[in-house]
Write an enzyme that holds these catalytic residues in place. Structure first.
Site, PDB file in Angstrom:
ATOM      1  N   HIS A   1     -18.704  21.243   4.449  1.00  0.00           N
ATOM      2  CA  HIS A   1     -18.648  20.210   3.422  1.00  0.00           C
ATOM      3  C   HIS A   1     -18.716  18.829   4.045  1.00  0.00           C
ATOM      4  CE1 HIS A   1     -17.917  22.382  -0.276  1.00  0.00           C
ATOM      5  NE2 HIS A   1     -17.026  23.129   0.325  1.00  0.00           N
TER       6      HIS A   1
ATOM      7  N   HIS B   1     -12.834  24.827  -2.574  1.00  0.00           N
ATOM      8  CA  HIS B   1     -11.552  25.087  -1.918  1.00  0.00           C
ATOM      9  C   HIS B   1     -10.610  23.894  -2.078  1.00  0.00           C
ATOM     10  CE1 HIS B   1     -13.720  28.364   0.126  1.00  0.00           C
ATOM     11  NE2 HIS B   1     -12.529  28.877   0.347  1.00  0.00           N
TER      12      HIS B   1
END
Length: 135
Positions: free
Chosen positions: A112, A63
Site C-alpha cells: 500500500h 486492513h
C-alpha cells in the site's frame, strides 16, 4: 476471530443489541471498504517487491480500515464498562496502537501507499463513529 468471539460472548450474556452493533459495524465496514476499492480502482504500488502477494485493489487499505473499525469499536465499548479512568485510557490506547501497527505494516510490506493507509484509517474511524452515534 476477535470479532466473532466478542459477538458470541455478547450473545451468551444476552447483550443482543451490542452484538448486533459490532456485527453491523464490522460487516458494514468490510462492505464499504470493498465499494471504495472498486470506486477508486487504484492499483497497488510497484516500487518495491511485495513481501506478501495481494490481488485486490489498493485504495483504501482494507486492513487499515477494518482494524480501525474493529479495534476502535471494541475499545470504545470496553472502555464504557471498565472501572477507572486509567483502565479506560489503557484499553483505548491499545485499540489505537493496534490500528496504527496494522496500517504501518501494510506500507512496510510494500502493498500500500501511505495515502491508502491514511484513507483506510479515516474511513474506518468515520464508519466506527457513525455506527457508534446511531447506536
Amino acid at each position: 476471530l476477535i470479532t466473532t468471539a466478542t459477538v458470541i460472548y455478547l450473545l451468551l450474556i444476552r447483550r443482543r443489541g451490542t452484538a448486533l452493533l459490532i456485527f453491523v459495524a464490522v460487516a458494514g465496514g468490510q462492505l464499504l471498504s470493498s465499494l471504495l476499492k472498486v470506486g477508486v480502482d487504484r492499483p497497488r504500488p510497484e516500487l518495491v517487491s511485495h513481501l506478501v502477494n495481494e490481488t485486490s485493489l489498493s485504495f483504501p487499505s482494507g486492513h487499515a480500515m477494518l482494524s480501525a473499525v474493529t479495534y476502535l469499536t471494541l475499545g470504545s465499548l470496553a472502555a464504557r464498562f471498565l472501572p477507572g479512568r486509567t483502565t479506560k485510557v489503557y484499553v483505548l490506547f491499545l485499540a489505537v496502537l493496534t490500528t496504527v501497527l496494522v496500517g504501518v505494516s501494510r506500507v512496510y510490506l510494500g502493498v500500500h501507499w501511505p495515502s491508502d493507509v491514511l484513507a483506510g484509517w479515516c474511513a474506518g474511524f468515520a464508519w466506527a463513529m457513525l455506527c457508534w452515534l446511531v447506536a
